[in-house]
Design a protein around this motif. Sequence first.
Motif, PDB file in Angstrom:
ATOM      1  N   VAL A 293     -10.561   5.859  -2.521  1.00  0.00           N
ATOM      2  CA  VAL A 293     -11.678   5.598  -2.482  1.00  0.00           C
ATOM      3  C   VAL A 293     -12.028   4.051  -3.003  1.00  0.00           C
ATOM      4  O   VAL A 293     -12.825   3.481  -2.430  1.00  0.00           O
ATOM      5  CB  VAL A 293     -12.529   6.417  -3.205  1.00  0.00           C
ATOM      6  CG1 VAL A 293     -13.686   6.236  -3.723  1.00  0.00           C
ATOM      7  CG2 VAL A 293     -12.353   8.002  -2.917  1.00  0.00           C
ATOM      8  N   MET A 294     -11.199   3.835  -3.743  1.00  0.00           N
ATOM      9  CA  MET A 294     -11.302   2.239  -4.242  1.00  0.00           C
ATOM     10  C   MET A 294     -10.950   1.306  -3.258  1.00  0.00           C
ATOM     11  O   MET A 294     -11.200   0.171  -3.393  1.00  0.00           O
ATOM     12  CB  MET A 294     -10.563   2.071  -5.768  1.00  0.00           C
ATOM     13  CG  MET A 294     -11.342   2.854  -6.704  1.00  0.00           C
ATOM     14  SD  MET A 294     -10.634   2.272  -8.214  1.00  0.00           S
ATOM     15  CE  MET A 294     -10.891   0.779  -8.573  1.00  0.00           C
TER      16      MET A 294
ATOM     17  N   LYS B  44      -4.497  13.248  -7.348  1.00  0.00           N
ATOM     18  CA  LYS B  44      -5.745  12.703  -8.056  1.00  0.00           C
ATOM     19  C   LYS B  44      -5.576  11.081  -7.974  1.00  0.00           C
ATOM     20  O   LYS B  44      -6.899  10.685  -7.613  1.00  0.00           O
ATOM     21  CB  LYS B  44      -5.581  13.049  -9.385  1.00  0.00           C
ATOM     22  CG  LYS B  44      -5.840  14.719  -9.682  1.00  0.00           C
ATOM     23  CD  LYS B  44      -5.687  15.025 -11.262  1.00  0.00           C
ATOM     24  CE  LYS B  44      -5.624  16.621 -10.982  1.00  0.00           C
ATOM     25  NZ  LYS B  44      -5.282  16.811 -12.598  1.00  0.00           N
ATOM     26  N   THR B  45      -4.221  10.630  -8.315  1.00  0.00           N
ATOM     27  CA  THR B  45      -4.231   9.077  -8.411  1.00  0.00           C
ATOM     28  C   THR B  45      -4.381   8.700  -6.978  1.00  0.00           C
ATOM     29  O   THR B  45      -5.197   7.466  -6.483  1.00  0.00           O
ATOM     30  CB  THR B  45      -3.181   8.589  -8.991  1.00  0.00           C
ATOM     31  OG1 THR B  45      -3.259   9.212 -10.349  1.00  0.00           O
ATOM     32  CG2 THR B  45      -3.014   7.055  -9.136  1.00  0.00           C
TER      33      THR B  45
ATOM     34  N   GLY C  66      -7.272  -0.572  -6.186  1.00  0.00           N
ATOM     35  CA  GLY C  66      -7.270   0.686  -5.233  1.00  0.00           C
ATOM     36  C   GLY C  66      -5.592   0.825  -4.622  1.00  0.00           C
ATOM     37  O   GLY C  66      -5.366   1.949  -4.340  1.00  0.00           O
TER      38      GLY C  66
ATOM     39  N   GLY D  91     -13.937   8.818 -13.326  1.00  0.00           N
ATOM     40  CA  GLY D  91     -13.789   9.958 -12.876  1.00  0.00           C
ATOM     41  C   GLY D  91     -12.323  10.522 -12.846  1.00  0.00           C
ATOM     42  O   GLY D  91     -11.709  11.619 -13.156  1.00  0.00           O
ATOM     43  N   LEU D  92     -11.470   9.452 -12.309  1.00  0.00           N
ATOM     44  CA  LEU D  92      -9.832   9.989 -12.415  1.00  0.00           C
ATOM     45  C   LEU D  92      -9.543  10.160 -13.854  1.00  0.00           C
ATOM     46  O   LEU D  92      -8.700  11.209 -14.065  1.00  0.00           O
ATOM     47  CB  LEU D  92      -8.969   8.483 -12.043  1.00  0.00           C
ATOM     48  CG  LEU D  92      -7.487   8.564 -12.419  1.00  0.00           C
ATOM     49  CD1 LEU D  92      -7.036   9.721 -11.429  1.00  0.00           C
ATOM     50  CD2 LEU D  92      -7.059   7.307 -11.912  1.00  0.00           C
TER      51      LEU D  92
ATOM     52  N   TRP E 213     -10.888  13.641 -14.428  1.00  0.00           N
ATOM     53  CA  TRP E 213     -10.275  14.705 -13.619  1.00  0.00           C
ATOM     54  C   TRP E 213      -8.685  14.853 -14.248  1.00  0.00           C
ATOM     55  O   TRP E 213      -8.214  15.882 -14.312  1.00  0.00           O
ATOM     56  CB  TRP E 213     -10.238  14.152 -12.386  1.00  0.00           C
ATOM     57  CG  TRP E 213      -9.774  15.090 -11.134  1.00  0.00           C
ATOM     58  CD1 TRP E 213      -9.796  16.293 -11.399  1.00  0.00           C
ATOM     59  CD2 TRP E 213      -9.560  14.779  -9.686  1.00  0.00           C
ATOM     60  NE1 TRP E 213      -9.294  16.952 -10.271  1.00  0.00           N
ATOM     61  CE2 TRP E 213      -9.133  15.968  -9.036  1.00  0.00           C
ATOM     62  CE3 TRP E 213      -9.400  13.587  -9.091  1.00  0.00           C
ATOM     63  CZ2 TRP E 213      -8.923  16.090  -7.970  1.00  0.00           C
ATOM     64  CZ3 TRP E 213      -9.261  13.438  -7.911  1.00  0.00           C
ATOM     65  CH2 TRP E 213      -8.749  14.927  -7.182  1.00  0.00           C
TER      66      TRP E 213
ATOM     67  N   THR F   5      -8.355   8.574  -5.502  1.00  0.00           N
ATOM     68  CA  THR F   5      -8.929   7.505  -6.172  1.00  0.00           C
ATOM     69  C   THR F   5      -8.538   6.183  -5.790  1.00  0.00           C
ATOM     70  O   THR F   5      -9.383   5.116  -5.325  1.00  0.00           O
ATOM     71  CB  THR F   5      -8.552   7.588  -7.786  1.00  0.00           C
ATOM     72  OG1 THR F   5      -9.009   8.789  -8.263  1.00  0.00           O
ATOM     73  CG2 THR F   5      -9.537   6.399  -8.518  1.00  0.00           C
TER      74      THR F   5
ATOM     75  N   CYS G 109     -15.217   5.572 -10.370  1.00  0.00           N
ATOM     76  CA  CYS G 109     -14.014   5.969  -9.711  1.00  0.00           C
ATOM     77  C   CYS G 109     -12.900   6.201 -10.889  1.00  0.00           C
ATOM     78  O   CYS G 109     -12.088   7.048 -11.080  1.00  0.00           O
ATOM     79  CB  CYS G 109     -13.527   5.088  -8.924  1.00  0.00           C
ATOM     80  SG  CYS G 109     -14.326   5.269  -7.061  1.00  0.00           S
ATOM     81  N   LEU G 110     -12.703   5.174 -11.615  1.00  0.00           N
ATOM     82  CA  LEU G 110     -11.924   5.161 -12.839  1.00  0.00           C
ATOM     83  C   LEU G 110     -12.062   6.174 -13.860  1.00  0.00           C
ATOM     84  O   LEU G 110     -11.262   6.771 -14.397  1.00  0.00           O
ATOM     85  CB  LEU G 110     -11.656   3.761 -13.412  1.00  0.00           C
ATOM     86  CG  LEU G 110     -11.147   2.787 -12.263  1.00  0.00           C
ATOM     87  CD1 LEU G 110     -10.919   1.419 -13.160  1.00  0.00           C
ATOM     88  CD2 LEU G 110      -9.506   2.974 -11.903  1.00  0.00           C
TER      89      LEU G 110
END
Length: 72
Positions: free
Chosen positions: A40-41, A33-34, A19, A64-65, A68, A37, A61-62
């Motif tokens: 969140v991580m 976006k990154t 993260g 979703g990234l 996205w 993420t 999370c990964l």
Amino acid sequence: MDLTNPAVLLSGLFIGTIGVGLFIHGKKSENIKTLITGIVMCVFPYFVGSVALLWLGAAACLGGLYAWSRYA
């Protein structure tokens, strides 16, 4: 929450490190976006006490990234 389990501690540390890397990369490349993420991580391992849930959350999370960035 079982913080005496070494697997939970190491998993949280590893996921948090990924993260931080995502956060730094997102900040330098100005990619929101990154950046999100990565934040969140970094944060969610503090609230999850199960190894399985930690890894499922990291995968979500990964994934979703990826989705996205690829499809949005």
